[in-house]
Design a protein around this motif. Sequence first.
Motif, short mmCIF file in Angstrom:
data_model
loop_
_atom_site.label_atom_id
_atom_site.label_comp_id
_atom_site.label_asym_id
_atom_site.label_seq_id
_atom_site.Cartn_x
_atom_site.Cartn_y
_atom_site.Cartn_z
N VAL A 47 14.64 13.06 -13.55
CA VAL A 47 15.76 13.52 -12.74
C VAL A 47 16.34 14.76 -13.40
CG1 VAL A 47 18.00 12.94 -11.76
CG2 VAL A 47 16.24 11.16 -12.00
N ALA A 48 16.35 15.86 -12.67
CA ALA A 48 16.88 17.10 -13.23
C ALA A 48 18.38 16.96 -13.47
CB ALA A 48 16.60 18.26 -12.28
N ARG A 49 18.86 17.56 -14.56
CA ARG A 49 20.27 17.51 -14.89
C ARG A 49 20.84 18.92 -14.84
NH1 ARG A 49 20.20 13.46 -20.18
NH2 ARG A 49 19.08 11.75 -19.19
N HIS A 50 22.12 18.98 -14.46
CA HIS A 50 22.72 20.31 -14.33
C HIS A 50 22.86 21.00 -15.68
CE1 HIS A 50 26.21 17.84 -15.46
NE2 HIS A 50 26.76 18.96 -15.92
N SER A 51 22.83 20.20 -16.77
CA SER A 51 22.98 20.78 -18.10
C SER A 51 21.65 21.19 -18.73
CB SER A 51 23.68 19.78 -19.03
OG SER A 51 22.92 18.59 -19.14
N ASP A 52 20.55 20.99 -18.00
CA ASP A 52 19.25 21.34 -18.55
C ASP A 52 19.17 22.83 -18.87
OD1 ASP A 52 18.38 18.81 -18.45
OD2 ASP A 52 16.96 19.07 -16.82
N GLN A 53 18.63 23.13 -20.03
CA GLN A 53 18.39 24.52 -20.37
C GLN A 53 17.04 24.95 -19.83
OE1 GLN A 53 18.66 24.65 -24.60
NE2 GLN A 53 20.88 24.45 -24.65
N ARG A 54 16.88 26.24 -19.65
CA ARG A 54 15.58 26.73 -19.22
C ARG A 54 14.58 26.50 -20.34
NH1 ARG A 54 17.02 32.47 -16.17
NH2 ARG A 54 18.59 31.60 -14.76
N PRO A 55 13.39 26.05 -20.00
CA PRO A 55 12.43 25.65 -21.05
C PRO A 55 11.97 26.83 -21.88
CG PRO A 55 11.38 25.64 -18.88
CD PRO A 55 12.84 25.84 -18.65
#
Length: 306
Positions: free
Chosen positions: A102-110
Motif C-alpha cells: 500500500v503506497a504511503r503519502h510519506s514515501d520517498q522517491r526510490p
Amino acid sequence: MYWYQKSRHHFLSAEFFGQSFKRVSMLIKAIGKHQPKHAQTKRPFLPHYYKRIIDGQGWNNRSNMNMYRWISVSHDVRVAWMAMVAARELLLRINQVCSMPVARHSDQRPWTRASVTFMAGERQIWVGRDGIPDQNDFGNLSHVLLTDQPEKSCIAGDREPYVCHVVPEQDLNGVSPDAPPAWLLQTGILIWLLFTTDPVREEMAPHVPLFASTKGELGAARLKYSAWHKVFTKLCKQATPPVPIVEDGKRLGGHCFRVAGCNAASDGGGTVGVITAMGKWSREAFEAAKGHDYLRSNRHAMRNVS
C-alpha cells in the motif's frame, strides 16, 4: 421481471453490507492505531543475527568467499542482504528500500543508480559510461553518498545525503579470527560490488532502482517487500543457529533494522539529537511517534541514567 427485481435487491443489499463492513473495519484499525501500547512491540535485529546468517550461508569461509566470488550468490539474496545491512547502518525505513503493498503519502522517491556517488576523501571516483567505477581506485574508497530524490513537499531536494562510510578490514582493531568478513557488513562496499558485477549504462542509471528485484537494466523493477521478506525469512531459517522470526510474541520485520540502528547509535554514545539527525526525524516527530521505544532495549544506557 419479478426475478430481475429480486436479484437486483439482493445484489444491492450485499454491496451495501460489504461497504459498511469495510468502513467499520477501517474505523477499528484507525482506533487501534491510536490506542496506548503498554508493551514494547519493536524488536531489534540483533548484531549477532548477521553472523548467524553468514555462518549458515557459508560466507564465513574466507577461502571460498571473497568479494570476487560474491557474484556467484543469487541476485535476490545479494540485494536482500544489502537492504538488511543498509537499513541498520543508515536507520532506514523499509519503504525507503522496498515498494510496499500500500503506497504511503510519506514515501520517498526510490533511489536509483544515479543517486550513488563514490568518494575518495573529497575527490569523486570516476565511473565509466558502462556504469563500472574505476577499479584501481577501490583502495581509496572512503565513503559512498546516497542522494535523496526531491519530494513533493521538498522541490529543491535539500535533504542531506546519506553517508555510507567504508572502513578497510586492516584498520579494524581487535578483529577476531572467527569474525565475519568486514566487507559483508558495509553498505558502501556492497554498493561498489553491485556496480562492478551488475553494471548499468550511464544513460539508463536514472531509470534503474538501486534496490532492484531483477539483475540488469532491462525490465528492472524496484524490490518488492513481499520478495524481500521471503528471502529474509529463508536466510533466518537457514542461519546457524536459526534466527527466530517470532520471540516472546514479537516478530522480526522490515522495521527491526531501524530499531537496531537506533540502539547501536545509542550504545555508541549517540544522543537523541544525533539519532534523530541520522534517522532524518525532526525532534518533534520523534517524540510524537514515541521514538523512545526504539531505545528501550538499550539496558546499558538506561542503567547509567540517574
